[in-house]
Design a protein around this motif. Structure first.
Motif, PDB file in Angstrom:
ATOM      1  N   ALA A 178       0.795  -1.120   0.024  1.00  0.00           N
ATOM      2  CA  ALA A 178      -0.139  -0.110   0.026  1.00  0.00           C
ATOM      3  C   ALA A 178       0.806   1.152   0.185  1.00  0.00           C
ATOM      4  O   ALA A 178       2.147   1.264   0.419  1.00  0.00           O
ATOM      5  CB  ALA A 178      -0.872   0.020   1.227  1.00  0.00           C
ATOM      6  N   ASP A 179       0.326   2.436  -0.628  1.00  0.00           N
ATOM      7  CA  ASP A 179       1.323   3.428  -0.672  1.00  0.00           C
ATOM      8  C   ASP A 179       0.962   4.342   0.557  1.00  0.00           C
ATOM      9  O   ASP A 179       2.324   5.023   0.997  1.00  0.00           O
ATOM     10  CB  ASP A 179       0.645   4.389  -1.606  1.00  0.00           C
ATOM     11  N   VAL A 180      -0.013   4.266   1.436  1.00  0.00           N
ATOM     12  CA  VAL A 180      -0.095   5.011   2.644  1.00  0.00           C
ATOM     13  C   VAL A 180      -0.853   4.112   3.590  1.00  0.00           C
ATOM     14  O   VAL A 180      -1.904   3.627   3.242  1.00  0.00           O
ATOM     15  CB  VAL A 180      -0.942   6.181   2.596  1.00  0.00           C
ATOM     16  N   TYR A 181      -0.139   3.832   4.917  1.00  0.00           N
ATOM     17  CA  TYR A 181      -1.016   3.308   6.016  1.00  0.00           C
ATOM     18  C   TYR A 181      -1.266   4.020   7.127  1.00  0.00           C
ATOM     19  O   TYR A 181      -0.812   4.895   7.556  1.00  0.00           O
ATOM     20  CB  TYR A 181       0.110   2.117   6.596  1.00  0.00           C
ATOM     21  N   VAL A 182      -2.651   3.828   7.470  1.00  0.00           N
ATOM     22  CA  VAL A 182      -3.339   4.624   8.360  1.00  0.00           C
ATOM     23  C   VAL A 182      -3.768   3.920   9.369  1.00  0.00           C
ATOM     24  O   VAL A 182      -4.487   2.787   9.556  1.00  0.00           O
ATOM     25  CB  VAL A 182      -4.605   5.435   7.767  1.00  0.00           C
TER      26      VAL A 182
ATOM     27  N   ARG B 110     -14.656   8.588   5.858  1.00  0.00           N
ATOM     28  CA  ARG B 110     -14.296   9.813   5.277  1.00  0.00           C
ATOM     29  C   ARG B 110     -12.783   9.549   4.788  1.00  0.00           C
ATOM     30  O   ARG B 110     -12.686  10.276   3.405  1.00  0.00           O
ATOM     31  CB  ARG B 110     -13.738  10.781   6.509  1.00  0.00           C
ATOM     32  N   LEU B 111     -12.185   8.946   5.073  1.00  0.00           N
ATOM     33  CA  LEU B 111     -10.699   8.648   4.450  1.00  0.00           C
ATOM     34  C   LEU B 111     -10.795   7.791   3.209  1.00  0.00           C
ATOM     35  O   LEU B 111     -10.373   7.710   2.310  1.00  0.00           O
ATOM     36  CB  LEU B 111      -9.640   7.877   5.386  1.00  0.00           C
ATOM     37  N   GLU B 112     -11.869   6.804   3.422  1.00  0.00           N
ATOM     38  CA  GLU B 112     -11.947   6.004   2.063  1.00  0.00           C
ATOM     39  C   GLU B 112     -12.652   6.610   0.855  1.00  0.00           C
ATOM     40  O   GLU B 112     -12.439   6.112  -0.092  1.00  0.00           O
ATOM     41  CB  GLU B 112     -12.930   4.862   2.463  1.00  0.00           C
ATOM     42  N   GLY B 113     -13.320   7.814   1.244  1.00  0.00           N
ATOM     43  CA  GLY B 113     -13.911   8.634   0.212  1.00  0.00           C
ATOM     44  C   GLY B 113     -13.160   9.721  -0.378  1.00  0.00           C
ATOM     45  O   GLY B 113     -13.307  10.357  -1.141  1.00  0.00           O
ATOM     46  N   VAL B 114     -11.955   9.654  -0.009  1.00  0.00           N
ATOM     47  CA  VAL B 114     -10.734  10.614  -0.519  1.00  0.00           C
ATOM     48  C   VAL B 114     -10.628  10.680  -2.065  1.00  0.00           C
ATOM     49  O   VAL B 114     -10.224   9.472  -2.313  1.00  0.00           O
ATOM     50  CB  VAL B 114      -9.578  10.715   0.395  1.00  0.00           C
TER      51      VAL B 114
ATOM     52  N   ASP C 238      -9.038  -1.598  12.561  1.00  0.00           N
ATOM     53  CA  ASP C 238      -7.842  -0.904  13.249  1.00  0.00           C
ATOM     54  C   ASP C 238      -6.884   0.115  12.397  1.00  0.00           C
ATOM     55  O   ASP C 238      -6.333   0.933  12.700  1.00  0.00           O
ATOM     56  CB  ASP C 238      -7.104  -2.040  13.793  1.00  0.00           C
ATOM     57  N   SER C 239      -6.619  -0.738  11.143  1.00  0.00           N
ATOM     58  CA  SER C 239      -5.888   0.239  10.085  1.00  0.00           C
ATOM     59  C   SER C 239      -6.337   0.024   8.839  1.00  0.00           C
ATOM     60  O   SER C 239      -6.951  -0.907   8.698  1.00  0.00           O
ATOM     61  CB  SER C 239      -4.348  -0.208  10.331  1.00  0.00           C
ATOM     62  N   LEU C 240      -6.014   0.855   8.027  1.00  0.00           N
ATOM     63  CA  LEU C 240      -6.573   0.931   6.366  1.00  0.00           C
ATOM     64  C   LEU C 240      -5.054   1.073   5.737  1.00  0.00           C
ATOM     65  O   LEU C 240      -3.873   1.618   6.147  1.00  0.00           O
ATOM     66  CB  LEU C 240      -7.018   2.219   6.112  1.00  0.00           C
ATOM     67  N   GLY C 241      -4.960   0.110   4.708  1.00  0.00           N
ATOM     68  CA  GLY C 241      -3.981   0.374   3.751  1.00  0.00           C
ATOM     69  C   GLY C 241      -4.498   1.099   2.405  1.00  0.00           C
ATOM     70  O   GLY C 241      -5.239   0.545   1.736  1.00  0.00           O
ATOM     71  N   VAL C 242      -4.058   2.153   2.216  1.00  0.00           N
ATOM     72  CA  VAL C 242      -4.552   2.931   1.177  1.00  0.00           C
ATOM     73  C   VAL C 242      -3.647   2.920  -0.138  1.00  0.00           C
ATOM     74  O   VAL C 242      -2.475   3.047  -0.094  1.00  0.00           O
ATOM     75  CB  VAL C 242      -4.800   4.521   1.458  1.00  0.00           C
ATOM     76  N   TYR C 243      -4.348   2.502  -1.485  1.00  0.00           N
ATOM     77  CA  TYR C 243      -3.513   2.497  -2.472  1.00  0.00           C
ATOM     78  C   TYR C 243      -4.109   3.655  -3.422  1.00  0.00           C
ATOM     79  O   TYR C 243      -5.237   4.048  -3.542  1.00  0.00           O
ATOM     80  CB  TYR C 243      -3.947   1.178  -3.237  1.00  0.00           C
TER      81      TYR C 243
END
Length: 844
Positions: A521-525, A540-544, A662-667
């Motif tokens: 993933a590019d960014v881990y939250v 909110r983050l998933e809709g960015v 707990d966390s997101l891996g954002v691509y």
């Protein structure tokens, strides 16, 4: 002759010899002291960590015999109320617990313990005594009221009545410190360190556990145990109070055993030093011993006086080692607990606790090792006929006659070590026995190898450096009784540097490759300090704008038969599936079973520790009772040596009532950079109140490797201490050798050899011993590395690693051996070059 009489000639000669050779005596004492110090320090550090964990567990468990525990959803509070009201099962104490962090010191965590003070009197005496200092009404009146140890308040520079700001799940909370406790029992004073005690309702609000309990502690006899077993809520388990603590303690057993084995290596090298010292003392007094034997001194008297000397050195060196070990342990205890924090579980207590049994073990090892190492020299002193004892050549000839036997025994021990390493199943202790047999076997082979090497090198050195070259090689071979043991000690120590260095480097390379394969993933939250993200923040983050897709993760502990298992729950779109590396199982079939059939994956350490393979099933305690899940694959994983079970989110939602993430891996979408995506995510998160952290895969990789390096700091410290012992041994050997050959060097000076040439000769001999020791250490070091990687670490932690040999490590080890020998030989070379021939040729 009365050996113990003050007028005993033999005893007086012995004491006079020790007094007249302070350098040799001092180095022997230093070798014993350092060897004992390392063993004692590691033992005390391990004991301190174990004691800290035990005291913390006992203080938090109290008098409880059993506990009712559940998975991530916890236990319904209503069940506990009904249990007390309708069935009268008492004493019973509900508990809510979790961890919070100090915002200004994010590396320090505090345990929050929420209790019902009315139910605590018969369960945890120290906590039940809170009501004696803090009025119950005051504790219940403040939703933010808390109590801590007075010593903790002092460390935090707080006074009762002052606020304490803590952070949980990305939100800051202010607690009101009502009082500072000072328990009378050491168990409570130590076990409750860094614990914030609150009313259970206040703790539920702080930790987001409204209406739920983490566990209920009971004191049960057989009748009430049978009753409670029939009344458990769905998803809950009844376990013995010490079962969970025992399973956690077992995680660190292998780690602590590894440390003890490394510490014993320093003691083994120290044994070579003692053997060196006692052998040289016998060699240097061979004329005196020969004359005493010729005038009627018995073999037994000579044998006893040599052992008495060793015992004196052992007692004095051990006493110094115990003091040095106490000082070293204060450093190691912090490294040990930090490693346990990183790999296993939170351990807040980092003070050194001195166990007399550890000191006694260290004392017995130090004195016992010294006496045992002196047995061979003592026997040598009694076995030589009086007339032969007056001839040094006889001694060297006798030693060379032992070379075939040393070679045979060394080969047998080496073969035994290989067999023990390869044929002991999952047992760890026989593997360490095999490792030490391999080390000792190679050490016995060093003198024969050294003698053979200098015989082969003599013509080469003679052709390149003339008579001084030939004298360099022949001098090493002619003094094999001294140089052989020194080379063996240096070989063992340098091989440890190679073995541990290759092991750590291989592990680091394997770990880095695994991180590269996993972190896609590019960014881990995530939430700083851990915990669930708030649903509105996540949505909110998933809709960015710029987000292509995300992976969602949840990390919990669930019951798995007789142990608690880490459960990692992933919602993984197909494009992210290549972030998992398969050790066993067909990836295509495994992913299909994972998605469609509710199958799970297990990590390699979990499969090793619990004997799980592809096709087996794992029984987990869910919200709907125990369920069996098929195992579809075994994955490589180096995140924890405990191991974990990996489950799909859809499967998890079907068995647990826990929607948390707990966390997101954002691509990132095509054309969106990592930095741009991070800025957009941070902007969206700023609209909410929950604090989140955003890390790129590179940052997580760098942080993970930094933690890895910190974890192996203690290993590096131990191997450097082993080298210190070896250098001390080599210095002792070379100094004694220079004293022994003083007359020979004086003759060379008398026939025209200049001080510079003589210094060069002595230095060249030292360098030759160092280079050959380094070369001998390479195969032994590589063998140790293979044993550590393929056997010891596999059986200890369940990790498989690739053996990666960096030639630079071998060159460093070779240079280390050379430098150690040269540094150790500086003073003997300087002394021989400055001693006048007439003085050196005088008889004692």
């Amino acid at each position: 002759m009365a050996l113990l009489s003050p007028r005993s000639l033999l005893l007086r000669a012995s004491l006079r010899y020790l007094w007249r050779h302070p350098w040799q005596l001092g180095l022997a004492l230093l070798g014993v002291a350092v060897g004992v110090a390392v063993v004692v320090a590691v033992d005390l550090a391990n004991q301190s960590a174990s004691r800290a964990f035990t005291l913390s567990t006992e203080a938090l468990t109290g008098e409880a015999t059993h506990q009712v525990v559940a998975g991530p959803e916890g236990i319904p509070e209503d069940w506990y109320v009904a249990l007390r009201r309708d069935h009268g099962l008492r004493p019973a104490a509900p508990v809510v617990e979790g961890f919070v962090r100090l915002p200004e010191r994010d590396d320090r965590s505090l345990r929050v313990l929420g209790v019902d003070v009315f139910a605590e009197g018969g369960m945890r005496p120290a906590i039940g005594g809170i009501t004696g200092r803090v009025p119950v009404g005051e504790l219940l009146a403040y939703p933010d009221g808390a109590v801590m140890l007075a010593s903790d308040l002092a460390r935090l520079e707080l006074e009762p009545g002052e606020p304490l700001t803590v952070r949980h799940r990305g939100r800051d909370h202010t607690l009101r410190i009502l009082d500072g406790m000072t328990p009378q029992r050491e168990l409570d004073a130590t076990g409750l360190r860094d614990v914030v005690i609150m009313d259970i309702a206040a703790a539920q609000e702080l930790l987001g556990r409204e209406g739920r309990l983490d566990r209920v502690d009971f004191v049960l006899d057989e009748r009430r145990l049978a009753v409670l077993s029939e009344l458990l809520p769905d998803g809950a388990r009844l376990v013995e109070a010490d079962q969970r603590a025992a399973s956690l303690a077992q995680m660190t057993d292998a780690f602590q055993l590894n440390l003890q084995a490394f510490s014993l290596l320093a003691l083994v090298v120290g044994a070579f030093l003692i053997y060196n010292t006692m052998t040289f003392s016998v060699v240097q007094r061979r004329q005196l011993l020969g004359m005493l034997r010729a005038t009627g001194t018995t073999r037994g008297e000579v044998f006893r006086v040599i052992l008495l000397e060793a015992a004196i050195i052992g007692v004095v060196g051990t006493a110094a080692g115990l003091l040095l070990g106490l000082a070293l342990a204060t450093v190691l205890v912090d490294l040990v607990t930090r490693t346990i924090d990183d790999l296993y579980f939170a351990l807040a207590i980092r003070e050194l606790s001195v166990d007399p049994a550890s000191l006694l073990r260290g004392a017995l090892l130090g004195v016992g090792m010294t006496v045992v190492a002196a047995l061979a020299p003592a026997r040598e002193a009694t076995a030589i006929p009086p007339r032969a004892a007056l001839s040094r050549s006889f001694l060297e000839h006798r030693r060379r006659r032992w070379l075939p036997l040393l070679s045979t025994v060394g080969l047998v021990l080496g073969a035994l070590g290989v067999v023990l390493l390869a044929a002991t199943g999952e047992q760890l202790a026989p593997a360490f026995a095999g490792l030490f047999a391999l080390i000792v076997g190679m050490a016995l082979l060093v003198p024969p190898l050294l003698f053979l090497s200098v015989r082969l090198l003599a013509p080469v050195l003679g052709a390149s450096a003339g008579y001084l070259g030939r004298m360099t090689a022949r001098g090493v071979g002619a003094s094999l009784s001294r140089t052989g043991v020194a080379a063996a000690a240096l070989t063992v120590a340098v091989s440890a540097v190679i073995g541990v260095g290759v092991m750590v480097d291989s592990f680091r390379t394997t770990f880095a490759d695994w991180l590269d394969a996993t972190l896609h993933a590019d960014v881990y939250v995530s939430v700083p300090g851990g915990g669930a993200m708030e649903p509105d923040q996540r949505e909110r983050l998933e809709g960015v704008d710029g987000v292509d897709f995300v992976t969602r993760s949840r990390f919990v502990r669930v019951g798995a038969g007789d142990h608690d298992a880490r459960l990692r729950v992933f919602d993984i779109p197909p494009p992210a599936e290549d972030g998992f590396r398969f050790r066993a199982g067909d990836p295509g079939r495994a992913w299909q079973a994972y998605r469609d059939d509710g199958a799970v994956f297990v990590t390699e350490p979990y499969a090793w520790h619990h004997g799980v393979a592809v096709g087996d099933t794992i029984t987990l305690g869910t919200s709907r009772g125990e369920r069996a899940f098929p195992v579809a694959a075994v994955l490589y994983d180096y995140g924890t040596s405990e191991g974990a079970v990996i489950m799909g989110r859809e499967t998890y939602d079907g068995h647990w009532d826990d929607p948390a993430v707990d966390s997101l891996g954002v691509y990132a979408s095509d054309g969106v950079s990592t930095e741009a995506l991070r800025e957009r995510l941070q902007g969206a998160a700023a609209e909410g109140e929950q604090l989140l952290q955003f890390q790129s895969n590179r940052e997580i990789r760098a942080l993970s490797l930094e933690i890895f390096d910190q974890t192996f700091t203690i290993t590096q410290v131990l191997r450097m201490l082993a080298i210190l012992v070896a250098v001390t041994g080599v210095l002792s050997a070379l100094l004694a050798l220079s004293l022994e050959r003083a007359r020979e060097y004086a003759v060379l000076r008398a026939v025209g050899v200049t001080p510079r040439e003589l210094g060069g000769l002595v230095t060249a001999q030292n360098a030759l011993v160092g280079v050959l020791s380094g070369l001998f250490a390479i195969p032994l070091g590589l063998g140790l590395a293979a044993a550590l990687i393929l056997v010891i670490n596999q059986r200890s932690f369940g990790w498989s690693m690739d053996l990666a040999v960096d030639p630079w490590i071998l060159l460093q080890a070779l240079g280390l051996a050379l430098v150690a020998a040269l540094v150790a030989g500086l003073y003997p070379a300087w002394r021989m070059a400055r001693t006048t021939p007439a003085l050196a040729m005088k008889e004692d």
